[in-house]
Enzyme design. Structure first.
Site, PDB file in Angstrom:
ATOM      1  N   ASP A 173     -11.815   0.628   0.004  1.00 53.76           N
ATOM      2  CA  ASP A 173     -10.270   0.729  -0.397  1.00 53.76           C
ATOM      3  C   ASP A 173      -9.690   0.931   0.891  1.00 53.76           C
ATOM      4  OD1 ASP A 173      -7.932   0.446  -1.302  1.00 53.76           O
ATOM      5  OD2 ASP A 173      -8.160   1.690  -3.162  1.00 53.76           O
ATOM      6  N   GLU A 193      -5.840  -8.091   1.728  1.00 49.10           N
ATOM      7  CA  GLU A 193      -4.474  -7.948   1.869  1.00 49.10           C
ATOM      8  C   GLU A 193      -4.175  -7.730   3.261  1.00 49.10           C
ATOM      9  OE1 GLU A 193      -3.388  -4.727  -1.089  1.00 49.10           O
ATOM     10  OE2 GLU A 193      -5.374  -5.090  -1.311  1.00 49.10           O
ATOM     11  N   GLN A 247      -6.406  -4.883   4.318  1.00 50.25           N
ATOM     12  CA  GLN A 247      -6.924  -4.079   3.392  1.00 50.25           C
ATOM     13  C   GLN A 247      -7.921  -4.699   2.666  1.00 50.25           C
ATOM     14  OE1 GLN A 247      -5.378  -1.015   3.036  1.00 50.25           O
ATOM     15  NE2 GLN A 247      -6.670   0.185   1.378  1.00 50.25           N
ATOM     16  N   ASN A 306       0.781  -1.239   0.169  1.00 47.35           N
ATOM     17  CA  ASN A 306      -0.006  -0.052  -0.157  1.00 47.35           C
ATOM     18  C   ASN A 306       0.944   1.206   0.208  1.00 47.35           C
ATOM     19  OD1 ASN A 306      -2.291   1.882   0.362  1.00 47.35           O
ATOM     20  ND2 ASN A 306      -3.339  -0.203   0.269  1.00 47.35           N
ATOM     21  N   ARG A 307       0.069   2.485   0.214  1.00 45.62           N
ATOM     22  CA  ARG A 307       0.922   3.674   0.147  1.00 45.62           C
ATOM     23  C   ARG A 307       1.574   4.315   1.198  1.00 45.62           C
ATOM     24  NH1 ARG A 307      -4.140   3.131  -2.316  1.00 45.62           N
ATOM     25  NH2 ARG A 307      -4.101   3.750  -4.519  1.00 45.62           N
ATOM     26  N   HIS A 363       2.694   0.162  -3.203  1.00 45.22           N
ATOM     27  CA  HIS A 363       2.980  -1.427  -3.395  1.00 45.22           C
ATOM     28  C   HIS A 363       4.667  -1.625  -3.918  1.00 45.22           C
ATOM     29  CE1 HIS A 363      -0.986  -2.439  -2.594  1.00 45.22           C
ATOM     30  NE2 HIS A 363      -1.281  -2.240  -3.633  1.00 45.22           N
ATOM     31  N   HIS A 384      -1.569  -9.952  -3.294  1.00 47.63           N
ATOM     32  CA  HIS A 384      -2.656  -9.238  -3.973  1.00 47.63           C
ATOM     33  C   HIS A 384      -3.454  -9.939  -4.874  1.00 47.63           C
ATOM     34  CE1 HIS A 384      -4.529  -5.591  -5.201  1.00 47.63           C
ATOM     35  NE2 HIS A 384      -3.577  -4.720  -4.481  1.00 47.63           N
ATOM     36  N   SER A 385      -3.781 -11.031  -4.237  1.00 48.37           N
ATOM     37  CA  SER A 385      -4.920 -11.798  -5.072  1.00 48.37           C
ATOM     38  C   SER A 385      -6.315 -11.243  -5.208  1.00 48.37           C
ATOM     39  CB  SER A 385      -5.030 -13.194  -4.378  1.00 48.37           C
ATOM     40  OG  SER A 385      -3.938 -14.053  -4.769  1.00 48.37           O
ATOM     41  N   TYR A 386      -6.812 -11.399  -6.234  1.00 43.33           N
ATOM     42  CA  TYR A 386      -8.273 -11.056  -6.518  1.00 43.33           C
ATOM     43  C   TYR A 386      -9.133 -12.030  -6.447  1.00 43.33           C
ATOM     44  CZ  TYR A 386      -6.700  -6.307  -8.197  1.00 43.33           C
ATOM     45  OH  TYR A 386      -6.115  -4.946  -8.198  1.00 43.33           O
TER      46      TYR A 386
HETATM   47  C1  BGC Z   1      -4.772  -0.401  -3.218  1.00 40.80           C
HETATM   48  C2  BGC Z   1      -5.728   0.242  -4.144  1.00 40.80           C
HETATM   49  C3  BGC Z   1      -4.926   0.083  -5.573  1.00 40.80           C
HETATM   50  C4  BGC Z   1      -5.019  -1.587  -5.827  1.00 40.80           C
HETATM   51  C5  BGC Z   1      -4.089  -1.631  -6.890  1.00 40.80           C
HETATM   52  C6  BGC Z   1      -5.116  -1.904  -3.616  1.00 40.80           C
HETATM   53  O1  BGC Z   1      -4.076  -2.639  -2.620  1.00 40.80           O
HETATM   54  O2  BGC Z   1      -5.564  -0.349  -1.870  1.00 40.80           O
HETATM   55  O3  BGC Z   1      -6.053   1.535  -3.926  1.00 40.80           O
HETATM   56  O4  BGC Z   1      -5.674   0.677  -6.598  1.00 40.80           O
HETATM   57  O5  BGC Z   1      -4.477  -2.050  -4.781  1.00 40.80           O
HETATM   58  O6  BGC Z   1      -4.701  -2.381  -7.979  1.00 40.80           O
END
Ligand code: BGC
Length: 375
Positions: A272, A336, A308, A100-101, A126, A200-202
């Site tokens: 988010d 996450e 997250q 994250n940021r 990331h 970062h699995s969807y």
């Molecule tokens: C973040 C989103 C970001 C995404 C990337 C997430 O972990 O929180 O803001 O856009 O990852 O696709």
């Protein structure tokens, strides 16, 4: 760094000596970017199967049964492994050094200012421009008492993406007999640095990623979340979820409150946000997701203090994934496990500093099961 290289080599030797193991990959490696792109697959006796590639340590598929015993792939991604080399929103990837940021990509250690790569407007996201999701990892597969396992290893150089210290990382993916995907992270550094690793699995537990995830029912073991500003960075306050759309302490459809007029949902473009986990013990239940059509359940356990929850708000139908499906708005979600975003600039958040004499350790389990039909 040397210590870890030696450790990794010893692990390989140990494995080669004692198990009917298969090292390396499933397929003939393909040479791309001057590197060999490889995959490895691990499974258990009941047929659960997880596939990983050495680029980004990306989980490219997770196949688990539904309530009728039919197997589907429950993660978003691509059919061909070389497609992961192109642009995509971190499908299945290992994220590091910092998930994250980090605001403006700036942080300090002992009064020294570090400037990280700025890859998300002015912020760092990331791990930067070439984070751990875009590097080649050493990969091997082996059998353990816990189940089949993939071990990934990467040596990150001092000042890579702006981070101090040589960082040695080992990640293990294990598929257990009771349908868990266990992810264990370990890292050590040569200089004080910051570390926050995740995956970062969807997920789309219906196994049909042409549909949205809005009917998935989510429970989060979190009484608080971290409100964000317009650039999706936590403002430092930890807010109680009671009476807000962020209350998932009791099972609720992801879509139930997502369209409510709410400043935080507006800033996030949906969910988010980092949720602050109610911790009772080290490895504890963080989240549970139930998908009614398939009957699939996914539980997430972690040693991390936060998670997250991202409702796939940036998916917009432009990206074609597996089976040429255009991934629509909110057709996948991420959970996450992590330390809180921007922790290096928020003294009241749990620290993410790693000292040279310490070992970073973190474990997350995604456990799959089904809710059977009644008698
Ligand atoms: C973040 C989103 C970001 C995404 C990337 C997430 O972990 O929180 O803001 O856009 O990852 O696709």
């Amino acid at each position: 760094m040397k210590k870890y290289t030696i450790l990794f080599i010893s692990i390989i030797l140990l494995i080669c000596n004692c198990q009917n193991l298969k090292t390396g990959s499933d397929e003939e490696g393909k040479i791309l970017n001057d590197q060999i792109l490889e995959s490895a697959t691990i499974s258990n006796g009941s047929g659960m199967e997880v596939k990983v590639i050495n680029y980004g340590g990306i989980i490219t598929s997770i196949k688990v049964p539904d309530k009728n015993g039919n197997f589907d792939d429950v993660v978003l991604g691509f059919d061909k492994m070389e497609d992961y080399l192109g642009e995509h929103p971190y499908f299945g990837a290992l994220i590091g050094r910092y998930g994250n940021r980090i605001a403006k990509g700036i942080f300090q250690i002992d009064g020294k200012i570090y400037q990280l790569a700025q890859n998300n407007n002015a912020n760092h996201l990331h791990g930067g421009i070439k984070g751990f999701d875009k590097v080649y990892w050493d990969i091997l597969k082996r059998k353990t008492d816990d189940g089949q396992q993939i071990i990934l290893q990467y040596e990150s150089r001092d000042m890579e993406e702006g981070y101090p210290g040589d960082l040695s990382i080992i990640v293990k993916y294990t598929v257990t007999e009771d349908n868990q995907l266990k992810i264990e992270y370990k890292a050590s550094t040569t200089k004080k640095t910051i570390v926050n690793l995740t995956n970062h699995s969807y997920f789309n537990l219906e196994g049909k990623s042409q549909n949205t995830i809005l009917d998935h029912k989510l429970t989060l073991n979190a009484n608080e979340f971290s409100p964000i500003d317009i650039s999706l960075i936590p403002n430092g306050i930890l807010q109680n979820v009671a009476g807000t759309p962020f209350d998932f302490t009791r099972e609720k459809s992801i879509g139930k409150d997502i369209l409510l007029e709410d400043e935080q949902l507006k800033f996030g473009g949906g969910y988010d946000h980092n949720f602050v986990l109610n911790k009772d013990k080290e490895l504890s239940l963080a989240a549970r997701v139930f998908e009614p059509t398939s009957g699939r359940i996914m539980e997430v356990f972690t040693t991390e203090p936060g998670i997250q929850f991202y409702s796939g708000n940036f998916l917009d139908g432009t990206l074609k994934g597996k089976d040429r499906i255009a991934y629509q708005y909110r057709s996948g979600f991420c959970l996450e496990t992590q330390h809180f975003p921007n922790s290096p600039n928020q003294p009241n958040f749990p620290t993410t500093i790693l000292h040279p004499e310490e070992i970073y350790e973190s474990t997350t389990i995604y456990k799959f099961s089904v809710l059977k039909k009644g008698p």
